[in-house]
Design a protein around this motif. Structure first.
Motif, mmCIF file in Angstrom:
data_model
loop_
_atom_site.group_PDB
_atom_site.id
_atom_site.type_symbol
_atom_site.label_atom_id
_atom_site.label_comp_id
_atom_site.label_asym_id
_atom_site.label_seq_id
_atom_site.Cartn_x
_atom_site.Cartn_y
_atom_site.Cartn_z
ATOM 1 N N VAL A 192 0.735 -1.419 -0.091
ATOM 2 C CA VAL A 192 0.140 0.109 -0.043
ATOM 3 C C VAL A 192 0.806 1.161 0.063
ATOM 4 C CG1 VAL A 192 -1.605 1.252 1.083
ATOM 5 C CG2 VAL A 192 -1.910 -1.070 1.360
ATOM 6 N N TYR A 193 0.755 2.082 -1.161
ATOM 7 C CA TYR A 193 1.562 3.204 -1.200
ATOM 8 C C TYR A 193 1.034 4.445 -0.451
ATOM 9 C CZ TYR A 193 3.032 0.101 -5.033
ATOM 10 O OH TYR A 193 3.810 -0.870 -5.703
ATOM 11 N N PRO A 194 1.864 5.539 -0.138
ATOM 12 C CA PRO A 194 0.988 6.608 0.243
ATOM 13 C C PRO A 194 0.118 7.049 -0.706
ATOM 14 C CG PRO A 194 3.495 6.638 0.519
ATOM 15 C CD PRO A 194 2.969 5.628 -0.225
ATOM 16 N N HIS A 195 -1.017 7.706 -0.198
ATOM 17 C CA HIS A 195 -1.913 8.551 -0.935
ATOM 18 C C HIS A 195 -1.340 9.724 -1.624
ATOM 19 C CE1 HIS A 195 -5.694 9.870 -2.695
ATOM 20 N NE2 HIS A 195 -5.541 11.018 -2.160
ATOM 21 N N GLU A 278 3.844 11.684 6.983
ATOM 22 C CA GLU A 278 2.570 10.923 6.369
ATOM 23 C C GLU A 278 2.390 11.659 4.971
ATOM 24 O OE1 GLU A 278 1.820 8.065 6.043
ATOM 25 O OE2 GLU A 278 2.868 7.360 7.821
ATOM 26 N N GLN A 279 2.197 13.148 5.365
ATOM 27 C CA GLN A 279 2.139 14.115 4.288
ATOM 28 C C GLN A 279 3.181 14.304 3.325
ATOM 29 O OE1 GLN A 279 0.296 17.637 5.645
ATOM 30 N NE2 GLN A 279 0.078 18.590 3.860
ATOM 31 N N LYS A 280 4.402 14.350 3.914
ATOM 32 C CA LYS A 280 5.518 14.441 3.194
ATOM 33 C C LYS A 280 5.759 13.253 2.085
ATOM 34 C CE LYS A 280 8.680 17.223 5.907
ATOM 35 N NZ LYS A 280 10.095 17.187 6.384
ATOM 36 N N LEU A 281 5.413 12.052 2.673
ATOM 37 C CA LEU A 281 5.469 10.719 1.901
ATOM 38 C C LEU A 281 4.454 11.017 0.892
ATOM 39 C CD1 LEU A 281 6.015 8.002 4.676
ATOM 40 C CD2 LEU A 281 7.559 8.875 3.178
ATOM 41 N N CYS A 285 5.277 10.878 -3.200
ATOM 42 C CA CYS A 285 4.720 9.582 -3.963
ATOM 43 C C CYS A 285 4.029 10.348 -5.327
ATOM 44 C CB CYS A 285 3.305 8.928 -3.146
ATOM 45 S SG CYS A 285 2.370 7.874 -4.314
ATOM 46 N N TYR A 286 3.532 11.649 -4.843
ATOM 47 C CA TYR A 286 2.922 12.438 -6.130
ATOM 48 C C TYR A 286 4.101 12.726 -7.127
ATOM 49 C CZ TYR A 286 1.137 16.462 -8.632
ATOM 50 O OH TYR A 286 0.758 17.247 -9.907
ATOM 51 N N LEU A 287 5.325 13.119 -6.660
ATOM 52 C CA LEU A 287 6.103 13.537 -7.432
ATOM 53 C C LEU A 287 6.889 12.335 -8.355
ATOM 54 C CD1 LEU A 287 8.286 16.069 -5.025
ATOM 55 C CD2 LEU A 287 6.507 16.620 -7.341
ATOM 56 N N VAL A 288 7.063 11.138 -7.676
ATOM 57 C CA VAL A 288 7.244 10.056 -8.068
ATOM 58 C C VAL A 288 6.486 9.643 -9.447
ATOM 59 C CG1 VAL A 288 7.699 7.547 -7.978
ATOM 60 C CG2 VAL A 288 8.645 9.055 -6.221
ATOM 61 N N LEU A 289 5.178 9.677 -9.148
ATOM 62 C CA LEU A 289 4.305 9.489 -10.254
ATOM 63 C C LEU A 289 4.346 10.488 -11.471
ATOM 64 C CD1 LEU A 289 1.329 8.448 -8.140
ATOM 65 C CD2 LEU A 289 2.785 7.026 -9.359
ATOM 66 N N GLN A 290 4.682 11.607 -11.222
ATOM 67 C CA GLN A 290 4.518 12.999 -12.048
ATOM 68 C C GLN A 290 6.034 12.542 -13.043
ATOM 69 O OE1 GLN A 290 2.232 15.111 -13.051
ATOM 70 N NE2 GLN A 290 1.102 13.862 -11.757
ATOM 71 N N TYR A 291 6.993 12.502 -12.216
ATOM 72 C CA TYR A 291 8.208 12.476 -12.799
ATOM 73 C C TYR A 291 8.469 10.987 -13.858
ATOM 74 C CZ TYR A 291 10.009 16.041 -10.107
ATOM 75 O OH TYR A 291 10.152 17.382 -9.503
ATOM 76 N N GLN A 318 10.096 0.547 -7.478
ATOM 77 C CA GLN A 318 11.281 0.513 -6.491
ATOM 78 C C GLN A 318 10.975 1.715 -5.407
ATOM 79 O OE1 GLN A 318 15.197 0.640 -7.774
ATOM 80 N NE2 GLN A 318 16.183 -0.019 -5.854
ATOM 81 N N CYS A 319 10.621 2.767 -6.228
ATOM 82 C CA CYS A 319 10.583 4.262 -5.329
ATOM 83 C C CYS A 319 9.367 3.842 -4.505
ATOM 84 C CB CYS A 319 10.670 5.273 -6.120
ATOM 85 S SG CYS A 319 12.492 5.660 -6.823
ATOM 86 N N LEU A 320 8.128 3.562 -5.179
ATOM 87 C CA LEU A 320 6.944 3.600 -4.261
ATOM 88 C C LEU A 320 7.050 2.483 -3.386
ATOM 89 C CD1 LEU A 320 4.350 3.753 -7.495
ATOM 90 C CD2 LEU A 320 4.915 5.561 -5.757
ATOM 91 N N ARG A 321 7.494 1.533 -3.387
ATOM 92 C CA ARG A 321 7.614 0.411 -2.373
ATOM 93 C C ARG A 321 8.509 0.889 -1.343
ATOM 94 N NH1 ARG A 321 6.896 -5.707 -2.388
ATOM 95 N NH2 ARG A 321 7.731 -6.074 -0.162
ATOM 96 N N ALA A 322 9.392 1.712 -1.445
ATOM 97 C CA ALA A 322 10.487 2.374 -0.611
ATOM 98 C C ALA A 322 9.577 3.333 0.401
ATOM 99 C CB ALA A 322 11.495 2.972 -1.206
ATOM 100 N N LEU A 323 8.531 3.962 -0.213
ATOM 101 C CA LEU A 323 7.821 4.976 0.309
ATOM 102 C C LEU A 323 6.813 4.201 1.125
ATOM 103 C CD1 LEU A 323 6.910 7.683 -2.515
ATOM 104 C CD2 LEU A 323 8.518 7.795 -0.373
ATOM 105 N N ALA A 324 6.280 3.019 0.694
ATOM 106 C CA ALA A 324 5.376 2.421 1.321
ATOM 107 C C ALA A 324 5.853 1.852 2.738
ATOM 108 C CB ALA A 324 4.722 1.271 0.438
ATOM 109 N N GLU A 325 7.289 1.215 2.666
ATOM 110 C CA GLU A 325 7.758 0.685 3.640
ATOM 111 C C GLU A 325 8.526 1.385 4.649
ATOM 112 O OE1 GLU A 325 10.472 -1.931 1.606
ATOM 113 O OE2 GLU A 325 9.167 -3.722 1.426
#
Length: 328
Positions: A192-195, A278-281, A285-291, A318-325
């Motif tokens: 589960v990735y951050p929102h 949590e808000q930073k994550l 998450c938003y920036l990872v998706l945009q980039y 890989q980046c999204l999973r790091a944010l989730a964990e």
């Protein structure tokens, strides 16, 4: 006291269930992993049957007693029908799924039946369920109508790598007198990735964009700076076609870009405004998706983990999973 007893019974049942129905990627429902019990309607039916039998024997009324025998036979027949409706069903599931916090994460389930099955319901415990009205065919059991795909959902209320527990498969076919069910453990792991929460570039405190020792190395990877036009090759993205040149009759060309490695984006918690973790994550998450969507090369730096700059689907996951964990 009641809650403690209920918790104790639940723990003991789960321990017994772990031995009885261990983790697997595929299950075939048999006598060993199927449970059956009357529904409320079934108990009401049985109560009426007992009352009629007492009434018939008390007044020595053969008609009422005969009716009780017929009702009893129907009750047993309904029990067998309900049991065999689920028996023999083969259920498979992939153990991994991913999604974002606050969303319903879809989990694919495959079913196969050698005979007709009706009214099958699947779902995680205390989650929404999905019903399959029919699978298989008595007259023509070809591989095409033996199989079905069902999607069940898990409401993810927190990020991380979660275990949603067992999948409940049940049915009240036929007549609703009995519920037949099974608890199957596919060993699901839900990431589960951050929102994702939108943030404008102007709100970023600092984004490192300098190469070591002031170097500006040119990379042949896709990036921001236009490099050249080349002849179109089958399989290339249509988004890169040079439509202006095509309209001028210069042929079908594609645009190629390069990127200055010293200008690769480096994402980190320190570059974000002073808000909760949590808000930073969510911002990251938003920036990872945009980039990733823009095919930018970027790196990710967290407290005790650093992911080198790269791009592509694998790098994004890989980046999204790091944010989730993170922090887990």
């Amino acid at each position: 006291m009641i809650n403690k007893f209920k918790q104790y019974f639940t723990n003991k049942f789960n321990q017994w269930l772990t031995v009885r129905v261990p983790v697997a990627k595929q299950f075939e429902l048999t006598n060993r992993n199927i449970f059956i019990f009357p529904t409320r309607f079934g108990f009401a039916y049985l109560a009426v049957l007992v009352l009629l039998f007492l009434l018939g024997t008390n007044y020595q009324n053969n008609v009422i007693i005969l009716l009780c025998y017929l009702m009893g036979s129907f009750f047993i027949t309904a029990k067998l029908t309900a049991f065999f409706n689920l028996k023999g069903l083969i259920i498979k599931a992939e153990p991994y799924a991913q999604g974002f916090k606050g969303q319903d994460i879809p989990v694919a389930i495959s079913l196969e039946a050698r005979s007709a099955k009706h009214g099958i319901v699947l779902g995680f415990d205390k989650q929404s369920t999905t019903q399959l009205k029919h699978i298989g065919n008595d007259a023509k059991t070809t591989p095409a109508n033996r199989q079905a795909q069902v999607t069940i959902y898990y409401q993810a209320n927190k990020r991380g790598v979660l275990s949603p527990g067992r999948v409940k498969v049940f049915s009240e076919h036929a007549f609703g007198l009995f519920r037949v069910w099974s608890w199957l453990d596919f060993g699901h792991e839900l990431v589960v990735y951050p929102h994702p929460m939108a943030i404008a570039s102007k709100h970023l405190l600092e984004m490192p964009n300098q190469a070591q020792d002031g170097e500006q190395l040119v990379s042949d990877r896709d990036g921001d700076e236009f490099k050249e036009l080349t002849a179109y090759k089958p399989g290339e993205s249509m988004a890169r076609v040079a439509w202006k040149q095509l309209a001028r009759g210069q042929g079908k060309l594609t645009k190629h870009y390069h990127q200055l490695s010293g200008q690769r984006r480096e994402l980190s918690l320190d570059m974000l405004p002073p808000v909760s973790i949590e808000q930073k994550l969510s911002y990251l998450c938003y920036l990872v998706l945009q980039y990733s969507q823009a095919s930018y090369a970027f790196g990710l730096s967290l407290a005790h983990q650093k992911i080198s700059a790269d791009h592509g689907e694998q790098h994004k996951q890989q980046c999204l999973r790091a944010l989730a964990e993170f922090g887990g």
